[in-house]
Design a protein around this motif. Structure first.
Motif, PDB file in Angstrom:
ATOM      1  N   GLN A 167      39.474  16.881  10.179  1.00  0.00           N
ATOM      2  CA  GLN A 167      39.138  18.091  10.936  1.00  0.00           C
ATOM      3  C   GLN A 167      38.647  19.205  10.021  1.00  0.00           C
TER       4      GLN A 167
ATOM      5  N   ARG B 172      34.867  18.612   9.488  1.00  0.00           N
ATOM      6  CA  ARG B 172      33.952  18.502  10.621  1.00  0.00           C
ATOM      7  C   ARG B 172      32.924  19.615  10.686  1.00  0.00           C
ATOM      8  N   ASP B 173      33.127  20.704   9.944  1.00  0.00           N
ATOM      9  CA  ASP B 173      32.135  21.773   9.937  1.00  0.00           C
ATOM     10  C   ASP B 173      30.944  21.442   9.045  1.00  0.00           C
TER      11      ASP B 173
ATOM     12  N   LEU C 296      31.419  15.495   5.699  1.00  0.00           N
ATOM     13  CA  LEU C 296      31.109  14.674   6.869  1.00  0.00           C
ATOM     14  C   LEU C 296      29.704  14.103   6.732  1.00  0.00           C
TER      15      LEU C 296
ATOM     16  N   LEU D  70      26.998  13.111  14.777  1.00  0.00           N
ATOM     17  CA  LEU D  70      28.373  13.586  14.883  1.00  0.00           C
ATOM     18  C   LEU D  70      28.495  15.102  14.862  1.00  0.00           C
TER      19      LEU D  70
ATOM     20  N   HIS E 169      34.761  15.637  20.363  1.00  0.00           N
ATOM     21  CA  HIS E 169      36.060  16.315  20.277  1.00  0.00           C
ATOM     22  C   HIS E 169      37.215  15.324  20.393  1.00  0.00           C
TER      23      HIS E 169
ATOM     24  N   LEU F 208      36.879  12.105  17.625  1.00  0.00           N
ATOM     25  CA  LEU F 208      37.154  12.475  16.241  1.00  0.00           C
ATOM     26  C   LEU F 208      38.427  13.318  16.117  1.00  0.00           C
TER      27      LEU F 208
END
Length: 402
Positions: free
Chosen positions: A20, A23-24, A76, A100, A387, A390
């Protein structure tokens, strides 16, 4: 959200939780991840190895070094897997493959009546999904999840439509099960499938595309019907049975004596939706078979059409005034086909909302046309799937299975 805040929400960090943070899309070194999470670098290494084995993260260009060997960074890999996103409307169907991060890689749209039934419409979706994957040089095995928007009430926990008024044959149909069965890939677990009301996914798409830092957003769709998606405290609000935001069937003063397709009288949708505006103009002698005909007249400067659309905006504003008091959003975004009337519709909405709401509620309230426009639904469907697919729980399960 800051790294520290995100970590406080995540709690103990497994492979899924660690992901998490990535993920940015921002690259980070192992030392940075250890500092953020409080975990030992050896533990970080194990978590990253698990995510790397799934193909979801990988090394990027070396970070700047202050001496010695430059520290490597991981991030990512947006193209590692792909997502099926589908917006199935009353009379249109749009299917796309995204990465993604929700970026659209390939898509197809055409006129398709939802009334054809679930097997025909979902069969179309699967057929064009395979074609899009082939175009991209990918297969069903590359799909990580599917997100689907439908134009009616959906029980989110099961993905089943519930008494949808314009979807004959869809009531209680097990959409996720059907899609999983028809997207099977040898040697892979069934595809995770997430289904929601189309306005909810449009709200997700609008926020992702245009208002990522806004935690209180109200998305209103005005088209064949009228509905809304509510984002409060950064989370999509579905309510107890998944129909939060169904404002099209709230009664309004001007609707007295006018019956709605839901069977009740005086609903907002019965006087302010595209078909309702067209019907009212037909009674006044205009050749308006649909909302699109009304929009054509608005674009040509027809004063009757402009007045009709502005009045619809006032009617919508009457309901939104109550919503503003209850939800206190920072942004109200208008989407759907009738939002193409632009300032004419917005003017009616603003006139009522700003004059009738409490000053504190409207002091910083923005009422605008959707900025994501036609891309809102597909982006929202993709983000819905991403959401859940992942999420920490889903990734830890996937990592354990590999």
């Amino acid at each position: 959200m800051s790294d520290a805040a995100r970590t406080s929400v995540l709690g103990s960090t497994g492979a899924g939780d660690l992901f998490q943070l990535l993920r940015d899309g921002r690259p980070r070194t192992r030392a940075e991840l250890a500092a953020i999470t409080g975990l030992a670098r050896s533990t970080i290494g194990l978590r990253l190895d698990a995510l790397t084995s799934l193909g979801l993260v990988g090394p990027v260009a070396d970070a700047i070094s202050t001496g010695g060997r430059p520290p490597s960074r991981v991030a990512l890999l947006p193209s590692a897997r792909v997502v099926l996103a589908a917006d199935l409307g009353a009379s249109h169907a749009h299917v796309a493959i995204t990465d993604l991060m929700g970026a659209e890689l390939a898509s197809h749209t055409e006129h398709l009546e939802i009334s054809l039934g679930p097997e025909a419409v979902l069969g179309w979706m699967v057929e064009h999904t395979d074609a899009l994957l082939e175009r991209l040089g990918k297969t069903r095995a590359d799909l990580i999840a599917a997100g689907i928007g439908l134009p009616g009430p959906v029980e989110f926990s099961t993905g089943r439509p519930v008494n949808p008024p314009i979807m004959p044959g869809w009531d209680a149909f097990d959409v996720p099960r059907w899609v999983k069965r028809h997207t099977e890939s040898p040697g892979r677990s069934p595809l995770p499938v997430y289904v929601d009301n189309d306005v909810n996914i449009m709200a997700l798409g609008e926020r992702t595309h245009s208002w990522p830092d806004v935690d209180h957003l109200f998305f209103l769709k005005v088209a064949t019907g009228i509905g809304s998606g509510i984002i409060s405290a950064g989370q999509l609000q579905r309510g107890a049975q998944g129909i939060a935001g169904d404002i099209g069937h709230i009664p309004v003063a001007r609707g007295a004596g006018i019956f709605c397709r839901c069977g009740n009288e005086g609903c907002l949708e019965a006087i302010a939706s595209g078909p309702a505006i067209a019907a009212a103009m037909r009674r006044d002698g205009h050749d308006t078979a649909s909302g699109s005909d009304v929009l054509d007249l608005v674009r040509s400067g027809d004063l009757d059409a402009v007045r009709a659309v502005r009045q619809a905006g006032r009617d919508i504003g009457e309901v939104l005034t109550t919503c503003v008091s209850l939800i206190n959003p920072s942004v109200i975004a208008l989407g759907g086909s009738m939002a193409d009337a632009g300032e004419h519709l917005l003017a009616g909405v603003r006139e009522v909302v700003y004059s009738r709401s409490m000053p504190l509620a409207t002091e910083h309230l923005t009422i605008v046309q959707s900025r994501a426009a036609d891309s809102a639904a597909i982006l929202g469907a993709s983000m819905l799937a991403i959401h859940y697919a992942l999420s920490p729980e889903a990734l830890d399960t996937l990592a354990a299975a590999n």
